[in-house]
Design an enzyme around this catalytic site. Structure first.
Site, short mmCIF file in Angstrom:
data_model
loop_
_atom_site.label_atom_id
_atom_site.label_comp_id
_atom_site.label_asym_id
_atom_site.label_seq_id
_atom_site.Cartn_x
_atom_site.Cartn_y
_atom_site.Cartn_z
CE LYS A 113 -4.21 0.19 2.27
NZ LYS A 113 -5.06 -0.02 3.47
O1 G3P Z 1 -9.65 0.67 4.33
C1 G3P Z 1 -9.50 1.97 4.76
C2 G3P Z 1 -10.04 2.15 6.10
O2 G3P Z 1 -9.32 1.44 7.07
C3 G3P Z 1 -10.23 3.57 6.49
O3 G3P Z 1 -11.46 3.55 7.10
O4 G3P Z 1 -13.21 4.25 8.60
O5 G3P Z 1 -10.86 5.08 8.95
O6 G3P Z 1 -12.21 5.90 7.04
P1 G3P Z 1 -11.96 4.77 7.96
#
Ligand code: G3P
Length: 290
Positions: A113
């Site tokens: 990533k």
């Molecule tokens: O896959 C990306 C994720 O982990 C981010 O999620 O909920 O932190 O926006 P969030």
């Protein structure tokens, strides 16, 4: 078992192997897992290291991340495990490449990533040229998606994932699901070397909408996957409609995919903010003096 008509691959977004086991048992299948520094900081064992006096050294943190990825890889040998480089605004492509090449020796099924910034795209171009697999993260615009396509031209199908963060667009009042629709439409006539991995999924509605749109992959937190399993793994009906109440639509842009990646608008404030948060969460685990 996997539902018969399910085309989308389903990944778990998390960094706790106990959760992976629980989700695999509940679903009866799992196609991969995505990790990131914020998820790593929430890992129960890592949390114990956030305490002053018990933090990781700057090398021990990588040993911990490596052991975690190896455990996940052993559970999902046919799947993909995304491992994220440490990057802040000052991290150079060379520093990303060094981490990426090292991560690639950890397990046989890694996608590395990288942030969708100029430095991340430069690193992605080199890595895909070496035949490695990447997952371009913190995507918030169609032009970033076009830049990823251009930077990784020539990569094999499945070698490049693109991770638009829909929940974070919703957070600021924009309909994140529109971005998935727009990118899928833009990529539809392409050579297919970039697969859309819907990320930052916060709800069953996000999950169902990403299935209905035909996202190549969805990564979702355990809470969403367990709720889906509990409901009997339903797939959206042909007349499924997503209710984006109170969210402003994101219009589709007409973008050619044939330019150099440097010619697209790459910057996005949410990418910058996301990079900063990932770096802070990673650094919260480390004793900088050690
Ligand atoms: O896959 C990306 C994720 O982990 C981010 O999620 O909920 O932190 O926006 P969030």
């Amino acid at each position: 078992m996997r539902p018969e008509n399910l085309k989308t691959r389903i990944f778990l977004d998390g960094a706790d192997p106990a959760e992976t086991r629980q989700v695999m048992a509940a679903l009866g299948f799992l196609d991969g897992q995505t990790t990131n520094p914020s998820l790593l900081a929430k890992n129960p064992e890592a949390k114990a290291h956030k305490v002053s006096g018990n933090k990781f050294s700057s090398t021990a943190i990588y040993d911990f991340y490596k052991a975690l990825c190896q455990e996940l890889s052993a559970m999902l040998p046919q799947g993909s495990i995304s491992i994220e480089v440490y990057a802040d605004a000052a991290t150079t492509p060379a520093e990303m490449l060094k981490q990426a090449r090292s991560f690639d020796t950890w397990i046989p099924n890694a996608h590395i990533k990288l942030p969708t910034t100029a430095a991340g795209l430069e690193a992605a171009a080199v890595l895909t040229g070496e035949g490695r697999r990447v997952n371009m993260t913190l995507v918030f615009s169609q032009s970033q998606a076009a830049a990823v396509y251009a930077a990784t031209g020539g990569a094999g199908r499945g070698d490049v994932f693109l991770s638009p963060f829909i929940g974070r667009l919703d957070d600021r009042g924009e309909n994140g699901m529109d971005l998935i629709r727009n990118i899928l439409a833009m990529y539809a006539p392409s050579d297919g070397h970039v697969e859309v991995l819907t990320a930052s999924v916060r709800s069953m509605a996000h999950f169902q909408c990403a299935l209905a749109l035909g996202s190549d992959i969805i990564t979702a937190p355990a809470s969403v996957l367990l709720a889906w399993a509990e409901a009997g793994k339903p797939l959206p009906r042909a007349d499924y409609t997503y209710k984006a109440e109170g969210l402003v639509p994101i219009p589709e842009e007409v973008l050619s995919l044939n330019k150099s990646w440097q010619d697209y608008a790459i910057g996005h404030p949410l990418t910058d903010a996301g990079l900063e948060k990932f770096a802070a969460d990673w650094n919260s685990l480390i004793d900088m003096q050690a």
